[in-house]
Enzyme design. Structure first.
Site, PDB file in Angstrom:
ATOM      1  N   ASP A  98       0.827  -1.214   0.000  1.00 21.04           N
ATOM      2  CA  ASP A  98       0.000   0.000   0.000  1.00 21.04           C
ATOM      3  C   ASP A  98       0.864   1.268   0.000  1.00 21.04           C
ATOM      4  OD1 ASP A  98      -2.247  -1.587   0.106  1.00 21.04           O
ATOM      5  OD2 ASP A  98      -2.395  -1.491   2.293  1.00 21.04           O
TER       6      ASP A  98
HETATM    7  N1  URA Z   1      -1.205  -5.949   3.858  1.00 26.95           N
HETATM    8  C1  URA Z   1      -1.713  -4.702   3.856  1.00 26.95           C
HETATM    9  O1  URA Z   1      -2.751  -4.463   4.424  1.00 26.95           O
HETATM   10  N2  URA Z   1      -1.023  -3.742   3.195  1.00 26.95           N
HETATM   11  C2  URA Z   1       0.149  -3.941   2.587  1.00 26.95           C
HETATM   12  O2  URA Z   1       0.727  -3.012   2.032  1.00 26.95           O
HETATM   13  C3  URA Z   1       0.675  -5.246   2.602  1.00 26.95           C
HETATM   14  C4  URA Z   1      -0.025  -6.234   3.248  1.00 26.95           C
END
Ligand code: URA
Length: 235
Positions: free
Chosen positions: A102
């Site tokens: 993310d």
């Molecule tokens: N899980 C999440 O919620 N976000 C990420 O960036 C990676 C794994």
């Protein structure tokens, strides 16, 4: 020596499976002779491989490990013009991220132009472990630890952490979790399911790779590292 179908796939013409079809159709020649044998091996340094009479050159594969900083998108280009992970890597080759993190997640992210490698590390059947350091908005309750380890329904599909540890004596807000799941927002959705919110997320390990360089920097993976990853996850 390299198997002919791998050589063709590495050149970017098509996938390994489709390469086999091209071989069986008699559309591939090596040093001027049509080869219809699937187990045929070529010397990438010396042999001339042609597809429908046109020479195909093997593409050089590139592999990078980025310690992704906050505020970067894991796409090749962003419609909102935000900084992408590709912008951080100096190369003229077309590379893409292996899986995703993310916008505000930090940590290990691999980038490559090798579709086989990317697929190997992200395919759910290969159970590649991901380790995250997670900061929560409140202390994690002991009862919930077992729930996360047993499994929770996320969008109708059971997901679980294979390990969950408190990494500081002073607080239960910071934990380390391991999972083989690669679904988008998986860690946040797991915690959200039990009414926690993730305030910071850092991926410390992805498969055999760890965040061994400062945030915002990257390094090229060595051939032995790439080979080891392939040997570990190709079953
Ligand atoms: N899980 C999440 O919620 N976000 C990420 O960036 C990676 C794994």
């Amino acid at each position: 020596m390299t198997r002919l179908n791998k050589y063709i796939a590495d050149s970017g013409v098509t996938s390994r499976r489709k390469s086999e079809e091209l071989i069986l159709q008699g559309r591939i020649s090596v040093n001027g002779k049509t080869v219809k044998e699937l187990s045929f091996k070529v010397d990438p340094e010396k042999d001339i491989v042609c597809f429908d009479g046109e020479k195909i050159a093997r593409q050089k594969h590139l592999y990078f490990l980025l310690n992704k900083p906050k505020g970067t998108v894991t796409t090749t280009n962003d419609e909102k013009n935000r900084r992408t992970v590709i912008d951080l890597i100096r190369t003229k080759e077309k590379i893409f991220p292996v899986g995703r993190l993310d916008y505000n997640t930090t940590g290990v992210l691999l980038l490559t132009n090798d579709g086989y490698f990317a697929n190997l590390l992200t395919h759910p059947k290969n159970n590649v472990p991901r380790k995250y350091e997670v900061t929560l908005d409140r202390e994690l309750e002991e009862d919930d630890v077992q729930k996360f380890l047993k499994g929770i329904l996320i969008d109708g599909v059971k997901g679980k952490f294979t390990s969950l540890k408190f990494i500081k004596r002073s607080t239960k807000k910071i934990v380390e979790v391991t999972t083989t799941e690669g679904r988008n927002h998986f860690v946040k959705n797991m915690f959200k399911a039990l009414s926690y919110s993730v305030t910071s997320l850092n991926r410390t390990h992805f498969g055999i790779f760890s965040a061994d360089i400062p945030a915002g920097t990257y390094r090229i993976l060595s051939s032995p590292e790439v080979k080891k990853a392939i040997e570990t996850y190709a079953k």
